[in-house]
Design a protein around this motif. Structure first.
Motif, mmCIF file in Angstrom:
data_model
loop_
_atom_site.group_PDB
_atom_site.id
_atom_site.type_symbol
_atom_site.label_atom_id
_atom_site.label_comp_id
_atom_site.label_asym_id
_atom_site.label_seq_id
_atom_site.Cartn_x
_atom_site.Cartn_y
_atom_site.Cartn_z
ATOM 1 N N ALA A 61 19.954 -13.045 27.571
ATOM 2 C CA ALA A 61 18.894 -13.625 28.402
ATOM 3 C C ALA A 61 18.484 -14.994 27.888
ATOM 4 N N SER A 62 18.473 -15.161 26.573
ATOM 5 C CA SER A 62 18.087 -16.453 25.998
ATOM 6 C C SER A 62 19.130 -17.535 26.250
ATOM 7 N N GLU A 63 20.324 -17.111 26.650
ATOM 8 C CA GLU A 63 21.401 -18.062 26.911
ATOM 9 C C GLU A 63 21.569 -18.361 28.401
ATOM 10 N N GLY A 64 20.706 -17.796 29.237
ATOM 11 C CA GLY A 64 20.860 -17.998 30.669
ATOM 12 C C GLY A 64 19.562 -17.802 31.418
ATOM 13 N N VAL A 65 19.667 -17.208 32.601
ATOM 14 C CA VAL A 65 18.511 -16.986 33.478
ATOM 15 C C VAL A 65 18.283 -15.493 33.637
ATOM 16 N N ARG A 66 17.054 -15.072 33.407
ATOM 17 C CA ARG A 66 16.626 -13.696 33.601
ATOM 18 C C ARG A 66 15.893 -13.614 34.929
ATOM 19 N N PHE A 67 16.337 -12.720 35.802
ATOM 20 C CA PHE A 67 15.688 -12.524 37.093
ATOM 21 C C PHE A 67 14.647 -11.413 36.954
ATOM 22 N N ASP A 68 13.387 -11.765 37.157
ATOM 23 C CA ASP A 68 12.299 -10.800 36.974
ATOM 24 C C ASP A 68 11.994 -9.996 38.228
ATOM 25 N N ARG A 69 12.499 -10.460 39.365
ATOM 26 C CA ARG A 69 12.277 -9.731 40.620
ATOM 27 C C ARG A 69 13.613 -9.528 41.318
ATOM 28 N N ALA A 70 14.456 -8.745 40.668
ATOM 29 C CA ALA A 70 15.743 -8.379 41.243
ATOM 30 C C ALA A 70 15.687 -6.913 41.664
ATOM 31 N N TYR A 71 16.319 -6.603 42.787
ATOM 32 C CA TYR A 71 16.236 -5.258 43.360
ATOM 33 C C TYR A 71 17.600 -4.778 43.823
ATOM 34 N N CYS A 72 17.837 -3.472 43.640
ATOM 35 C CA CYS A 72 19.051 -2.860 44.168
ATOM 36 C C CYS A 72 18.837 -2.510 45.636
ATOM 37 N N GLN A 73 19.933 -2.208 46.322
ATOM 38 C CA GLN A 73 19.845 -1.844 47.741
ATOM 39 C C GLN A 73 19.528 -0.367 47.949
ATOM 40 N N VAL A 74 20.016 0.482 47.047
ATOM 41 C CA VAL A 74 19.774 1.927 47.121
ATOM 42 C C VAL A 74 19.630 2.452 45.692
ATOM 43 N N ALA A 75 18.618 3.251 45.445
ATOM 44 C CA ALA A 75 18.364 3.730 44.089
ATOM 45 C C ALA A 75 19.163 4.991 43.772
ATOM 46 N N VAL A 76 20.472 4.860 43.896
ATOM 47 C CA VAL A 76 21.402 5.892 43.450
ATOM 48 C C VAL A 76 22.708 5.176 43.150
ATOM 49 N N CYS A 77 23.399 5.611 42.094
ATOM 50 C CA CYS A 77 24.452 4.772 41.513
ATOM 51 C C CYS A 77 25.592 4.449 42.472
ATOM 52 N N GLY A 78 26.174 5.441 43.130
ATOM 53 C CA GLY A 78 27.328 5.173 43.973
ATOM 54 C C GLY A 78 27.032 4.206 45.100
ATOM 55 N N THR A 321 33.185 -18.794 30.322
ATOM 56 C CA THR A 321 33.016 -17.478 30.925
ATOM 57 C C THR A 321 31.606 -17.288 31.454
ATOM 58 N N ILE A 322 31.514 -16.882 32.708
ATOM 59 C CA ILE A 322 30.250 -16.425 33.288
ATOM 60 C C ILE A 322 30.020 -14.995 32.811
ATOM 61 N N VAL A 323 28.859 -14.731 32.259
ATOM 62 C CA VAL A 323 28.497 -13.363 31.884
ATOM 63 C C VAL A 323 27.331 -12.943 32.758
ATOM 64 N N ILE A 324 27.518 -11.852 33.480
ATOM 65 C CA ILE A 324 26.448 -11.323 34.323
ATOM 66 C C ILE A 324 26.236 -9.866 33.957
ATOM 67 N N LEU A 325 24.986 -9.495 33.705
ATOM 68 C CA LEU A 325 24.633 -8.122 33.342
ATOM 69 C C LEU A 325 23.628 -7.588 34.340
ATOM 70 N N TRP A 326 23.870 -6.373 34.813
ATOM 71 C CA TRP A 326 22.926 -5.731 35.727
ATOM 72 C C TRP A 326 22.868 -4.224 35.449
ATOM 73 N N GLY A 327 21.700 -3.642 35.750
ATOM 74 C CA GLY A 327 21.540 -2.193 35.757
ATOM 75 C C GLY A 327 21.579 -1.732 37.196
ATOM 76 N N ASP A 328 22.253 -0.620 37.496
ATOM 77 C CA ASP A 328 22.535 -0.301 38.900
ATOM 78 C C ASP A 328 21.307 0.118 39.707
ATOM 79 N N HIS A 329 20.226 0.498 39.050
ATOM 80 C CA HIS A 329 18.946 0.789 39.712
ATOM 81 C C HIS A 329 17.926 1.046 38.622
ATOM 82 N N GLY A 330 16.685 1.239 39.011
ATOM 83 C CA GLY A 330 15.655 1.555 38.037
ATOM 84 C C GLY A 330 15.706 3.012 37.628
ATOM 85 N N TRP A 331 14.667 3.453 36.908
ATOM 86 C CA TRP A 331 14.650 4.837 36.414
ATOM 87 C C TRP A 331 13.231 5.215 36.011
#
Length: 490
Positions: A61-78, A321-331
């Motif tokens: 995060a310190s090396e790029g941009v952290r999105f504080d209001r990012a949202y998944c489309q459906v809160a289930v992994c698949g 290299t572009i590095v992008i990290l995401w979690g598939d939904h909240g919990w």
């Protein structure tokens, strides 16, 4: 090392493709390392949760941009992953759960990895990217099992012998096919990281990154980590980072007032033999144990992320290299007494999203709205690829250039719930700067069943539905219009 560039000296605007041209005139595109983390909510030190030990994700995060209001489309992994990897909303993909492969609904859609493959990239994945490893098999050029084969005796789900054995949970008449054999969490003791699945896959991913260093073609490498998905299993050193006695129990009684679809029903948690099925809330001891386990699992995965970043640095590939990290939904970790995801609310739909890349100024955050369907067009624009016409999101590159930029006024999330006696209901939720507005409609008839409105200005904990309050009446028509537009995929 080949195809190197100075990470912060790219003199081309992020509003244009981040594309370099070599002396020979051939396109020399940036690599992409995409890191997907299962069930990771934005409870990380870089998101302000100082009680979490997450130094490697914090470094990213310190090396790029952290999105504080990012949202998944459906809160289930698949379903969440199907939307991200297709660039389409769930009403287009037809994927609403973890059982439905994307290709079973959209056999001809051009997916994110497939687009990179057709554009000359080496494409590979390791771990959980789609819910099913066989989904979208034609989109990958490399079989990492040949480059970095799994090793016998490593990559286990449980490492303690007593937990690896099948457990008879209930009498035969009360057993379910979904019952789990082991407990909901495991402190694995003094074992190396690679004894568990994610640690083993991290080591394998490092070997793949090392081999990419000698390739002329750019790569798109997707690495998926399972933890902190249940069961919360990790070596002891990650459990030792936290003092269980200091863990605060979330409020169980502050459930959303007047909201008929608020419960997560605990998802798979009640399928574990150490979790009672016939209770509304877990007791304090079990709650603390599970929160402790979740945090240990987060720190364990953070360490695996660190191995990938170190491999990029060591091989000289980090600078292109572009590095992008995401979690598939909240919990939910006991919030409102709830567990898992499976709702259409803030905790279930808000996700961590971090982008670090050449030309992206470091250590910045943005409160601009972002969605998972935006990732496909963003990576296209950053690498000079055309954005396919079917993509329903918008590129976030303006935000990467200027975190105060706004590319959309709201984020949309959806979920299906069954209402006894009425059938299946589709919830469509709009998250704006101030509100979360949700409509629940019958899937069969389209008839409106319920409206929810959360005002985060006055209720940051999201506990009161103010849809029926007269002072909010003027806001409802505009929010309803946006909700209707979301059904068309805009």
């Amino acid at each position: 090392m080949k195809r190197q560039l100075n990470r912060f000296s790219v003199g081309i605007s992020l509003l244009l493709p981040l594309l370099l041209v070599s002396a020979s005139g051939a396109a020399d595109r940036l690599n992409v390392l995409m890191i997907a983390v299962d069930d990771l909510r934005p409870e990380l030190a870089c998101y302000g949760a100082e009680h979490i030990h997450s130094p490697n994700i914090d470094r990213l995060a310190s090396e790029g941009v952290r999105f504080d209001r990012a949202y998944c489309q459906v809160a289930v992994c698949g379903a969440s992953r199907a939307s991200l990897l297709s660039g389409c909303r769930p009403e287009t993909t037809g994927c609403w759960n973890f059982r439905t492969p994307l290709r079973s609904k959209m056999p001809d859609v051009l997916t994110l990895p497939q687009h990179f493959k057709q554009s000359g990239y080496e494409t590979a994945f390791l771990g959980k990217i789609y819910h099913s490893a066989s989904d979208d098999a034609s989109s990958w050029t490399l079989n990492v099992n040949r480059w970095a084969p799994a090793q016998a005796g490593k990559g286990k789900s449980y490492v303690l012998a007593e937990n690896a054995k099948p457990t008879e949970r209930k009498p035969k008449g009360d057993r379910r096919p979904s019952d789990k054999a082991g407990p909901s969490n495991e402190n694995g003791g003094d074992v190396p990281d690679e004894m568990y699945n994610d640690g083993h896959n991290a080591d394998r991913a490092v070997r793949v990154i090392e081999q990419f260093a000698d390739h002329e073609k750019p790569f798109f490498f997707a690495v998926g980590f399972l933890k902190p998905h249940l069961p919360f299993n990790a070596p002891a050193k990650y459990w030792d980072l936290y003092d269980r006695s200091s863990i605060e129990i979330p409020a169980r009684t502050s459930v959303v007032d007047g909201v008929p679809y608020a419960s997560s029903n605990w998802g798979e948690l009640k399928n574990y033999p150490d979790i009672p099925r016939d209770v509304d809330y877990l007791d304090d001891e079990k709650t603390r144990e599970l929160i402790h386990g979740y945090r240990a699992a987060v720190s364990y995965t953070d360490a695996q992320v660190g191995k990938l970043l170190a491999a990029l640095d060591r091989t000289g590939q980090r600078d292109n290299t572009i590095v992008i990290l995401w979690g598939d939904h909240g919990w939910y970790v006991g919030d409102f007494g709830e567990w898992c995801k499976h709702t259409n609310y803030e905790i279930a739909t808000r996700v961590p999203l971090i982008v670090s890349a050449p030309g992206v100024a470091p250590d910045r955050s943005s409160e601009s709205m972002a969605e998972f369907v935006d990732i496909f067009p963003t990576l296209c624009q950053m690498t000079g690829l055309d954005v396919p016409e079917h993509c329903q999101g918008k590129s976030l590159t303006p935000i990467l250039a200027d975190p105060s930029a706004v590319v959309k006024p709201a984020a949309f999330s959806q979920y299906l719930k069954n209402k006894p006696g009425a059938g299946q209901m589709r919830g469509t939720s709009i998250r704006t700067d101030r509100f979360r507005y949700t409509e629940w409609r019958s899937v069969k008839t389209g008839e409106l069943d319920a409206i929810e409105l959360i005002d985060f200005d006055t209720d940051p904990g999201a506990t009161v539905n103010v849809a029926s309050d007269p002072k909010y009446a003027s806001f409802l028509p505009g929010l309803a219009k946006w909700c209707a537009e979301s059904h068309s995929g805009t």
